[in-house]
Design an enzyme around this catalytic site. Structure first.
Site, PDB file in Angstrom:
ATOM      1  N   GLU A  39       0.813  -0.905  -0.400  1.00 15.74           N
ATOM      2  CA  GLU A  39       0.444  -0.005   0.357  1.00 15.74           C
ATOM      3  C   GLU A  39       0.860   1.288  -0.228  1.00 15.74           C
ATOM      4  O   GLU A  39       1.507   1.172   0.625  1.00 15.74           O
ATOM      5  CB  GLU A  39      -0.789   0.334   1.339  1.00 15.74           C
ATOM      6  N   ARG A 265       6.111 -12.678   9.185  1.00 14.94           N
ATOM      7  CA  ARG A 265       6.585 -11.550   9.126  1.00 14.94           C
ATOM      8  C   ARG A 265       8.104 -11.483   9.941  1.00 14.94           C
ATOM      9  O   ARG A 265       8.081 -11.908  10.348  1.00 14.94           O
ATOM     10  CB  ARG A 265       5.915 -10.815   9.080  1.00 14.94           C
ATOM     11  N   LYS A 275       5.221  -0.037  10.115  1.00 14.16           N
ATOM     12  CA  LYS A 275       5.321   1.861   9.125  1.00 14.16           C
ATOM     13  C   LYS A 275       4.479   3.019  10.140  1.00 14.16           C
ATOM     14  O   LYS A 275       4.923   3.508   9.895  1.00 14.16           O
ATOM     15  CB  LYS A 275       4.013   1.125   7.911  1.00 14.16           C
TER      16      LYS A 275
END
Length: 566
Positions: A39, A265, A275
């Site tokens: 994104e 992850r 983020k």
RNA sequence: UGGGGCGUAGCCAAGUGGCCUAAGGCACCGCUUUUUGGUAGCGGCACUCGGAAGUUCGAAUCUUCCCGCCCCAGCCA
């Protein structure tokens, strides 16, 4: 990438690779198509690098392709700046999406059509519950939810309302399109999830054309299907979304049937890889931007001087599994050192200068000594380095009262000045405060090049720079951004910031050949570590970033002696 | 207490019933070589696979139960 690298990578097994291989041998797949779907709401970090290497790596290994797709379904936090930065980072890492650059927003018309289709099938409805009511109706982890009052409203009304949502007749949040699945599902994602929401916001790519935007759940799988993605690889937290992903694919006239696979992850010690937190560091000016060399962002690593080869190597070494894991930064450091050791040119650079005068060396004389550019690579050749009467050495390469096993310069002792001569310290000159400010030494003219004809052995070899010929530089020295291996676990993230994460050394003295260094090019300052010229550097004002220190077993010995009570 | 995922050395991680008296890497500890206290080389580092039962001639790999950790109640992704 050479053949050796490829074989090495193929040797590393992981379950995703096994799945793809299995799909090939069972005939389920004829070709593999993956995608990396960020994104555009922030910069990429090393966790993304893991995903990028996996997706592009799988595609390359099986002769398929990997798309770069921007998941731009939420215009409220997406920006063109991020799109460009992400493209740059993926490219820099060494991957190429070719013609296959896509945006979820490319599919907005198709997605809208799919939504209408679902309404017509009575599998989606327009809901007018406000967020609070929605939460209440959803139930909890242990209690089933309740149906929305509009759950069974007729198709025509839903169609009309949805069209008017699209037309921009309503304010944000007034209505929402929901899938009609199962309000009692143990999986919260199946309790009539939102497919579309009203967002009267301008989108970086579609501008003001839309007033409604699909959610991740509605856009992702369908985008995969439209692009012909065969293996949609994402992280573990989306595992619970897979039933919804599959539900959409099954109930919609999509052109292909992609499947989702999840892996763990990356977590790294002494770093933060979300983020949200990285954004906080940037916006609160705790670091100097997304590309601050202390940041685990791709752009930060790049500015730090870490080569993409090392990041790729790291990505393959950590593996791909479904178990939550935290990799120690030491492994990344190792990958960086291992690669840089092979390719970095060696240079002489003094970080914290101490003046040395060679008393018996002729005044005004300069001679050139030959130095090896890289002992790991014969082909990188040699260079000449100027030597003269006044030199600089590293402050910590002299001790008036040395501990045991210290074999650097000390009064009356002889050491080798790398590539030059055997030097003996005669006297240490101090200022009024008692600090050593200059060394008076003598040299043995018979030892030119660093060997003595009588064969006497010298334990210590130190580096130096000729004062007259040295060029000045500022050098940024880095430590972990955080001083806690798991920043933020014991409280506020900010409290774990290492106050010494950045130290700028000024007046560093470098050998003259460094005058025309190129930004980003890795150099090893012998005995000090790897360094790279910062983009802000100019010929008049050189600025280097320390990429990585050398391994330092002497520091280890000292630390051990210290803790042993001295 | 609902659903899902995961548990192999300090950290990653191979392993999918017998060639496992459990790969490899990082870290760590020794030693050797060395004009970088770097690199390289050599050696050490899990009698044991979260725990307990069971199946089997044979289990880290199969079964059962238990324990622990992670994710999910955004109109974020």
């Amino acid at each position: 990438m050479n053949e050796t690298d490829e074989t090495e990578e193929e040797g590393v097994s992981n379950f995703v690779r096994d799945v793809v291989r299995g799909d090939f041998s069972s005939g389920k797949t004829k070709s593999v198509v993956t995608r990396f779907p960020p994104e555009p709401n922030g910069y990429l970090h090393i966790g993304h690098a893991k995903s990028i290497c996996l997706n592009f790596g799988i595609a390359a290994e099986f002769g398929g392709r990997c798309h770069l797709r921007f998941d731009d379904t939420n215009p409220t936090n997406e920006e063109i700046e991020y799109i460009e930065a992400i493209k740059k980072d993926v490219t820099w890492l060494g991957f190429d999406w070719g013609e296959h650059l896509y945006f979820a927003s490319d599919n907005f018309d198709k997605l809208y059509g799919f939504a209408v289709n679902l309404i017509e099938q009575e599998k989606a409805y327009v809901c007018d519950l406000c967020p609070d009511e929605m939460r209440e109706f959803r139930g909890t982890l242990t209690k089933p939810g309740k149906d929305s009052p509009r759950r069974n409203s007729p198709v025509d009304g839903n169609l009309d309302l949805f069209a008017r949502m699209k037309a921009g007749e309503f304010e944000d949040g007034k209505y929402v399109l929901r899938a009609k699945i199962d309000m009692a599902s143990g999986n919260m994602n199946m309790r009539d999830p939102v497919l579309y929401r009203i967002l009267n916001a301008s989108h970086p790519r579609t501008g003001d054309a839309w007033h409604i935007y699909p959610t991740y759940d509605f856009a992702h799988g369908q985008s995969d299907a439209i692009e012909g993605i065969t293996h949609s690889i994402c992280t573990l937290e989306f595992t619970d979304h897979r039933p919804l992903y599959d539900w959409c694919i099954e109930n919609l006239p999509v052109p292909s049937e992609p499947h989702q696979y999840e892996f763990a992850r990356l977590n790294l010690t002494y770093a933060v890889l979300s983020k949200r937190k990285l954004m906080q560091l940037v916006s609160e000016n705790l670091v100097n931007g997304w590309d601050d060399p202390r940041m685990p962002t791709i752009s930060g690593l790049r500015r730090r001087g870490i080569p993409p080869e090392a990041i790729r190597d790291f990505a393959t070494r950590i593996g791909v599994t479904k178990s939550d894991s935290t990799v120690e930064v030491e492994l990344l450091n190792h990958c960086v050192r291992e690669y840089l050791n092979k390719i970095a040119q060696r240079r002489l650079g003094v970080l914290r200068p101490l003046k040395v005068v060679i008393e018996n060396y002729p005044e005004g004389q300069t001679e050139e000594v030959g130095a090896i550019n890289n002992p790991e690579n014969e082909a990188s050749g040699r260079r000449m380095v100027p030597f003269s009467k006044v030199l600089y050495i590293e402050q910590n390469d002299f001790m008036e009262d040395p501990p045991k096993k210290y074999y650097r310069l000390t009064p009356g002792k002889e050491v080798r000045f790398r590539y030059a001569y055997f030097i003996t310290c005669q006297e240490a000159i101090k200022d009024v405060a008692g600090n050593v400010i200059e060394l008076r030494c003598t040299y043995d003219p018979e030892t030119k090049g660093g060997n003595s004809p009588d064969g006497r052995k010298i334990k210590g070899t130190i580096h130096w720079v000729s004062a007259e010929h040295a060029i000045d530089a500022d050098i940024n020295m880095y430590e972990h951004l955080f001083d806690h291996p798991n920043p933020g676990v014991e409280g506020d993230l900010i409290d774990d910031i290492n106050p010494n994460s950045l130290t700028t050394l000024t007046g560093c003295k470098l050998e003259p050949s460094l005058a025309n260094s190129v930004v980003g090019e890795a150099v090893q300052f012998e005995r000090n570590g790897y360094f790279a010229v910062d983009p802000s550097s100019t010929p008049d004002h050189l600025i280097y970033n320390q990429t990585m220190a050398m391994r330092d077993s002497w520091a280890k010995i000292q630390a051990k002696d210290m803790s042993a009570g001295k």
